[in-house]
Enzyme design. Structure first.
Site, PDB file in Angstrom:
ATOM      1  N   CYS A 250       1.100  -1.136   0.190  1.00 29.14           N
ATOM      2  CA  CYS A 250      -0.167   0.264  -0.071  1.00 29.14           C
ATOM      3  C   CYS A 250       0.511   1.188  -0.215  1.00 29.14           C
ATOM      4  O   CYS A 250       1.825   1.249   0.574  1.00 29.14           O
ATOM      5  CB  CYS A 250      -1.109   0.365   0.667  1.00 29.14           C
ATOM      6  SG  CYS A 250      -2.112   1.319   1.504  1.00 29.14           S
TER       7      CYS A 250
ATOM      8  N   HIS B  38      -9.700  -3.552  -1.462  1.00 30.17           N
ATOM      9  CA  HIS B  38      -8.080  -3.417  -0.962  1.00 30.17           C
ATOM     10  C   HIS B  38      -8.816  -1.979  -0.996  1.00 30.17           C
ATOM     11  O   HIS B  38      -8.177  -0.494   0.354  1.00 30.17           O
ATOM     12  CB  HIS B  38      -6.985  -3.460  -1.053  1.00 30.17           C
ATOM     13  CG  HIS B  38      -5.654  -2.893  -0.952  1.00 30.17           C
ATOM     14  ND1 HIS B  38      -4.671  -3.121  -0.227  1.00 30.17           N
ATOM     15  CD2 HIS B  38      -5.210  -1.040  -0.969  1.00 30.17           C
ATOM     16  CE1 HIS B  38      -3.767  -2.053   0.194  1.00 30.17           C
ATOM     17  NE2 HIS B  38      -4.027  -0.936  -0.652  1.00 30.17           N
ATOM     18  N   GLU B  39      -8.597  -1.228  -2.408  1.00 29.55           N
ATOM     19  CA  GLU B  39      -8.653   0.572  -2.266  1.00 29.55           C
ATOM     20  C   GLU B  39      -9.750   1.079  -1.722  1.00 29.55           C
ATOM     21  O   GLU B  39      -9.676   2.118  -0.942  1.00 29.55           O
ATOM     22  CB  GLU B  39      -8.827   0.544  -4.344  1.00 29.55           C
ATOM     23  CG  GLU B  39      -7.576   0.539  -4.498  1.00 29.55           C
ATOM     24  CD  GLU B  39      -6.401   0.957  -4.134  1.00 29.55           C
ATOM     25  OE1 GLU B  39      -6.763   2.304  -3.207  1.00 29.55           O
ATOM     26  OE2 GLU B  39      -5.099   0.459  -4.379  1.00 29.55           O
TER      27      GLU B  39
ATOM     28  N   HIS C 144     -10.046   2.361   2.020  1.00 33.27           N
ATOM     29  CA  HIS C 144     -10.111   3.095   2.179  1.00 33.27           C
ATOM     30  C   HIS C 144     -10.788   4.326   2.437  1.00 33.27           C
ATOM     31  O   HIS C 144     -10.720   5.238   3.149  1.00 33.27           O
ATOM     32  CB  HIS C 144      -8.905   3.677   0.750  1.00 33.27           C
ATOM     33  CG  HIS C 144      -6.954   3.882   1.425  1.00 33.27           C
ATOM     34  ND1 HIS C 144      -6.244   3.210   1.721  1.00 33.27           N
ATOM     35  CD2 HIS C 144      -6.532   2.628   0.064  1.00 33.27           C
ATOM     36  CE1 HIS C 144      -5.307   2.678   1.994  1.00 33.27           C
ATOM     37  NE2 HIS C 144      -5.193   1.904   0.836  1.00 33.27           N
TER      38      HIS C 144
END
Length: 180
Positions: free
Chosen positions: A103, A145-146, A149
């Site tokens: 990341c 994952h993105e 955020h």
């Protein structure tokens, strides 16, 4: 175009649920400039995805682009640039798959994370049009994952086994699988 500074783990913005993009913000010059800045920052940092909170902007925006010949990730199935705004994720297959994740906001480290194998993402594109994508395999992991955020979650918080969190150098020396 402005290359933005990536904020790192520990910064409070990375722990917040990001604000939704409003109807008035779609097609605005401010949004267009932010998307360009995010894209340029992602390219400079050699990422395959970036989310607005990573540049200290608490908005539900993420970009994903997988190039076939990524320096950081090797050979990938190419995915053209996607702009994901105000997304919702639906898990389509609860079977888990694991990948080593890195990341931009957790530099120098890599960790093994298991996530849902197949998902559907409903979102708005940069013009405010509704989009849906079904993703599986590595692409499903990238999306999860993105989009984490946008909801104040870093990949290290998804790890089940912290002994599989390591510095990139050690990962390359002892865990990286080289294609034959």
């Amino acid at each position: 175009m402005t290359i933005k500074t990536i904020i790192k783990m520990g910064h409070p913005t990375l722990k917040k649920v990001a604000d939704l993009i409003t109807q008035e913000e779609f097609n605005s010059l401010e949004l267009k400039n932010l998307l360009q800045d995010l894209y340029e920052t992602m390219k400079i940092e050699k990422g395959i995805g970036i989310a607005a909170p990573q540049v200290n902007i608490s908005k539900q925006i993420a970009l994903i682009e997988l190039l076939a010949d990524s320096e950081r990730y090797g050979i990938l199935s190419q995915t053209p640039l996607l702009t994901i705004i105000n997304p919702t994720i639906t898990i389509l297959d609860t079977e888990l798959q694991g990948y080593w994740e890195g990341c931009l906001s957790v530099p120098g480290l890599k960790g093994y994370v298991e996530r849902a194998r197949k998902i559907r993402v409903d979102y708005f594109d940069e013009t405010g049009d509704v989009q849906t994508i079904t993703a599986e395999g590595f692409l499903a992991t990238v999306f999860q994952h993105e989009l984490d955020h946008l909801f104040g979650v870093l990949y290290v918080e998804r790890m089940k086994d912290l002994s599989k969190l390591m510095y990139l150098e050690e990962y390359k020396n002892f865990h990286e699988v080289t294609p034959e």
